[in-house]
Scaffold this active site. Sequence first.
Site, mmCIF file in Angstrom:
data_model
loop_
_atom_site.group_PDB
_atom_site.id
_atom_site.type_symbol
_atom_site.label_atom_id
_atom_site.label_comp_id
_atom_site.label_asym_id
_atom_site.label_seq_id
_atom_site.Cartn_x
_atom_site.Cartn_y
_atom_site.Cartn_z
ATOM 1 N N LYS A 11 12.557 8.515 -2.750
ATOM 2 C CA LYS A 11 12.698 7.060 -2.755
ATOM 3 C C LYS A 11 14.214 6.787 -2.612
ATOM 4 C CE LYS A 11 9.870 3.701 -4.412
ATOM 5 N NZ LYS A 11 8.437 3.963 -4.165
HETATM 6 N N1 GLU Z 1 6.669 2.240 -1.451
HETATM 7 C C1 GLU Z 1 5.121 2.818 -1.640
HETATM 8 C C2 GLU Z 1 4.965 3.474 -3.085
HETATM 9 O O1 GLU Z 1 5.494 3.488 -3.884
HETATM 10 C C3 GLU Z 1 4.716 3.551 -0.297
HETATM 11 C C4 GLU Z 1 5.510 4.760 -0.094
HETATM 12 C C5 GLU Z 1 5.120 5.324 1.234
HETATM 13 O O2 GLU Z 1 4.385 4.955 1.916
HETATM 14 O O3 GLU Z 1 5.731 6.327 1.847
HETATM 15 O O4 GLU Z 1 3.968 4.151 -3.007
#
Ligand code: GLU
Length: 432
Positions: free
Chosen positions: A124
């Site tokens: 993240k």
């Molecule tokens: N931000 C989204 C999540 O928390 C998607 C992450 C992604 O598609 O890599 O799952």
Amino acid sequence: MFVSQCQTRAYNRLRFRRCWGDGLSFEDTNYFFGRAIDVMDVGRNIEDLLVTPDRSVSVKIPLEMDDGRIRVFEGYRVQHNNARGPFKGGLRYAAEVDLDEVQSLASLMTWKTALARLPYGGAKGGISVDVRELSRDELERLTRQFVNRIHEFIGPHTDIPAPDMNTNAQVMAWIMDQYSLLHGHSPAVVTGKPIDLYGAEGRESATGRGVVYVIEELLKDEGRDIKETTFAIQGLGNVGSYTVRFLDELGAKIVAVSDVSGSVYEAEGLPVREILKYVSGGNLIKGYADSTTITNEEILTLPVDVLIPAAIGSVVNETNMHEVEASYIVEAANSPVTPRADEYLKDKGVVIVPDILANVGGVVVSYFEWVQNLQRFSWKEKQANAELHATITEAYRKVRKLAKRRNLDLRIAAFVLAIGRVGKATVLRGIH
Ligand code: GLU
């Protein structure tokens, strides 16, 4: 029964407290991780390996504002675990973003991708910035500067960012472009791109669609008719608005919705299409006066069957958990229920569908986008939706079955499945 006091365990490189706080913190995710570990047979060495992020990068991002001033922002990318494949996870732009929050969310991505059996690990990132203070040009420059500082750590086969809070397809397009300037044409370096620039049909609506697929399965298991079930949805961003739209298409009784400005409530059901049209035109709920207006705190404690927090973290917490009246909470946002509230509500009999299951749809369709980019091929939306349905339904079924067999709540069952898969991959690859 919740543990009555914090317990401190010393890990090799990390102090991991079996505790909770009311902010979105790495400790909170580790609390659930620890609860799952307690019912598993994972050696202490593996436990240490799984809890510790592989790499945490913090960067300073100077930005020249439109008026010539220089402002300095902090950016982060945390790569939590890649035993099952390249790191994967979104980038959020929000004032409260800090390393602790990003570590927590990166860890959730590891468990989320494992639960859906995607060949990814978890990561993240984000920038601590209030996007409302930036012009479009400033946002683009900030994004490109961020890529300049983290490009060595990301890549189509190492770490693939995606949208998250306050980032969207346009931001992903800038990331793809900036990365490609440095490394050559690389559409697979990010997912969630615009359809006209290697994006995938179905990606934008995927998280909300997945939330609703999970709700359909849950209600089937509980013997409930969606048309007789009342819903309150907190948040009308990407996830919340698609969730509302798809629930409405199924005939659900949506009695309350909210955005940052306020909430509307109508016990007999809201004119949802009209509200979605109103907010999609850039209007705030505050200005929509057709229904009873309630506060953003009140929406969480309404007498509804299903509460869907679809905005920010830690909204159901120690201060309001006693007032929650919903029988089900479906976590469309990441970490909306704190550990203390989770323990309290579980004891009260509330069924909570955890974030790593409920909102996994986004990363599932990100995976489809990445596969299409690598193959220089594209699918139709119908295929993406069908594959998403199959993936998410299988994950839900497995979690439900394990929960029943081992007498666990859905969250701990989901963590047990995910930790088991990452643990196995770690041992098979060898520890070096
Ligand atoms: N931000 C989204 C999540 O928390 C998607 C992450 C992604 O598609 O890599 O799952």
